[in-house]
Design an enzyme around this catalytic site. Structure first.
Site, mmCIF file in Angstrom:
data_model
loop_
_atom_site.group_PDB
_atom_site.id
_atom_site.type_symbol
_atom_site.label_atom_id
_atom_site.label_comp_id
_atom_site.label_asym_id
_atom_site.label_seq_id
_atom_site.Cartn_x
_atom_site.Cartn_y
_atom_site.Cartn_z
ATOM 1 N N TYR A 1 -24.983 7.589 -35.864
ATOM 2 C CA TYR A 1 -25.609 7.927 -34.581
ATOM 3 C C TYR A 1 -26.724 6.924 -34.274
ATOM 4 O O TYR A 1 -26.764 6.330 -33.197
ATOM 5 C CB TYR A 1 -26.171 9.338 -34.671
ATOM 6 C CG TYR A 1 -26.727 9.907 -33.382
ATOM 7 C CD1 TYR A 1 -25.921 10.063 -32.262
ATOM 8 C CD2 TYR A 1 -28.056 10.325 -33.313
ATOM 9 C CE1 TYR A 1 -26.430 10.615 -31.092
ATOM 10 C CE2 TYR A 1 -28.567 10.885 -32.144
ATOM 11 C CZ TYR A 1 -27.756 11.026 -31.043
ATOM 12 O OH TYR A 1 -28.253 11.578 -29.889
ATOM 13 N N ASP B 1 -11.824 10.387 -22.176
ATOM 14 C CA ASP B 1 -12.639 9.860 -23.268
ATOM 15 C C ASP B 1 -13.194 8.502 -22.830
ATOM 16 O O ASP B 1 -12.418 7.557 -22.635
ATOM 17 C CB ASP B 1 -11.735 9.715 -24.500
ATOM 18 C CG ASP B 1 -12.496 9.207 -25.718
ATOM 19 O OD1 ASP B 1 -13.666 8.780 -25.561
ATOM 20 O OD2 ASP B 1 -11.916 9.218 -26.815
ATOM 21 N N GLY C 1 -21.516 18.789 -21.298
ATOM 22 C CA GLY C 1 -22.359 19.074 -22.465
ATOM 23 C C GLY C 1 -23.662 19.751 -22.066
ATOM 24 O O GLY C 1 -23.880 20.073 -20.891
ATOM 25 N N THR D 1 -17.299 18.275 -27.775
ATOM 26 C CA THR D 1 -18.450 19.156 -28.030
ATOM 27 C C THR D 1 -18.898 19.861 -26.751
ATOM 28 O O THR D 1 -19.564 20.881 -26.813
ATOM 29 C CB THR D 1 -19.658 18.391 -28.647
ATOM 30 O OG1 THR D 1 -20.034 17.332 -27.756
ATOM 31 C CG2 THR D 1 -19.320 17.822 -30.012
ATOM 32 N N LYS E 1 -21.242 -2.610 -13.504
ATOM 33 C CA LYS E 1 -21.264 -3.981 -12.975
ATOM 34 C C LYS E 1 -20.265 -4.112 -11.821
ATOM 35 O O LYS E 1 -20.600 -4.650 -10.763
ATOM 36 C CB LYS E 1 -20.919 -4.945 -14.109
ATOM 37 C CG LYS E 1 -20.982 -6.397 -13.770
ATOM 38 C CD LYS E 1 -20.998 -7.209 -15.074
ATOM 39 C CE LYS E 1 -20.459 -8.593 -14.871
ATOM 40 N NZ LYS E 1 -19.015 -8.700 -15.150
#
Ligand code: UDP
Length: 328
Positions: A151, A62, A16, A41, A111
């Site tokens: 968002y 993803d 991105g 995007t 973690k």
């Protein structure tokens, strides 16, 4: 741990706008960089200069689903998310998932790898702010069920779960609240004011100002932002830090500035103001100054020059591609 090995960093949203600039920065610092993106995007064009490097890997996946990364990791930067109002209106569920489930997956990964993680939060956590400029201590004024809620609330949840992993698991966490940022590799058609105005001015269209244009924003050049993020990651500060440029301008003045800078004959075309559009936004960057010794270096005039050049080249490339497709 072998102290001779290169430090390894995972950057989600690596293809991105901001993620690809982070990849560049960490490569320049001598890291082994693993970029992850589902390319909804982001685009491979942003990192095509990196894929041939030995110290760079790209995973097409993803992060809202289980994330697997072999080998050790020292740092994780979670920058995957649709981030422009148009993008998250068109992809509301993905936006909610990457901010919540995606963040949870990456915290779990951090973690298990004992890595330090920095998450990309946003000035949107302040909503349509009632205090000005916005300090980190302000809790915000957000409409959870409005168009921006997907968002804003995902990012607020992201901050909460990140702090919880820090508190309950002792994970090393950092939270950056990013204000409006611009620069090369921004998408021309992501619906944001800056690429919209430049694209319209260069393309011979009137500039679409929403509302009366009296709403304000404060625009930060991408190189300044990346420097602030790098310093925050390397610091030992766990609470959220605003990174942005405090130089505030109304959207109408900004459209006029773009008209002036491009020398276009185009005018302003007023359109209705979208719902819940924040009326004012300016970061208080006292914390970044004090804790990180950071402040922006680029004025808008300086930052807009390379940005405009990038958009000119992009438009030219798109025209050439369209012409060659027509010939075929
Ligand atoms: N805006 C505008 N014309 C456009 C796109 C955006 O006037 O073509 C306005 C938008 O309503 C907002 C401001 O410009 O008030 C900044 O919008 P942007 O989408 O860049 O990001 P935001 O800060 O709202 O997330």
């Amino acid at each position: 741990m072998n102290s001779m090995r290169k430090k390894r960093v995972l950057i989600t949203g690596g293809a991105g706008f901001l993620g690809s600039h982070l990849c560049d920065r960490f490569i320049a610092e001598g890291f082994h960089v693993i970029a992850m993106d589902n390319l909804i995007t982001g685009t491979m064009e942003n990192i095509e200069h990196l894929v041939k490097l030995k110290n760079f890997e790209f995973y097409h996946c993803d992060v809202s689903k289980f994330v697997h990364v072999p080998g050790e990791l020292d740092y994780i930067l979670h920058f995957a998310s649709p981030a422009s109002p148009i993008d998250y209106l068109q992809m509301p569920i993905q936006t909610l998932k990457v901010g919540s489930l995606g963040t949870h997956n990456l915290l779990g990964l951090a973690k298990s790898k004992k890595a330090r993680i920095l998450v990309a939060s946003t000035s949107e956590v302040y909503g349509d702010p009632l205090i000005h400029p916005q300090k980190e201590e302000y809790w915000g004024h957000v409409n959870p069920v409005g168009p921006r809620g997907v968002y804003d609330e995902a990012k607020r949840f992201q901050e909460a779960i990140t702090m919880a992993y820090h508190t309950y698991h002792g994970l090393e966490t950092r939270i950056v609240r990013i204000f409006n940022t611009y620069g090369p590799r921004m998408r021309l058609n992501d619906g944001r004011a800056l690429p919209a105005f430049i694209g319209q001015a260069l393309g011979g269209k009137d500039l679409t100002v929403f509302g009366d244009g009296s709403q304000t924003r404060s625009f930060c050049y991408v190189d300044d932002l990346i420097e602030g993020i790098y310093r925050l990651l390397m610091s030992d500060y766990v609470f959220p830090v605003n990174i942005g440029n405090p130089e505030e301008i109304t959207i109408k003045q900004f459209a006029e500035e773009i008209i002036r800078l491009t020398g276009t004959e185009q005018k302003i075309a007023y359109q209705p103001l979208p719902k819940d559009d924040p009326k004012q936004r300016q970061p208080d960057i006292t914390k970044a100054k004090e804790i990180l010794g950071w402040k922006p270096k680029y004025s808008r005039a300086e930052g807009l020059k390379p940005t405009m050049e990038y958009f000119k080249q992009r438009i030219k490339k798109t025209k050439v591609e369209a012409a060659s497709e027509n010939e075929e």
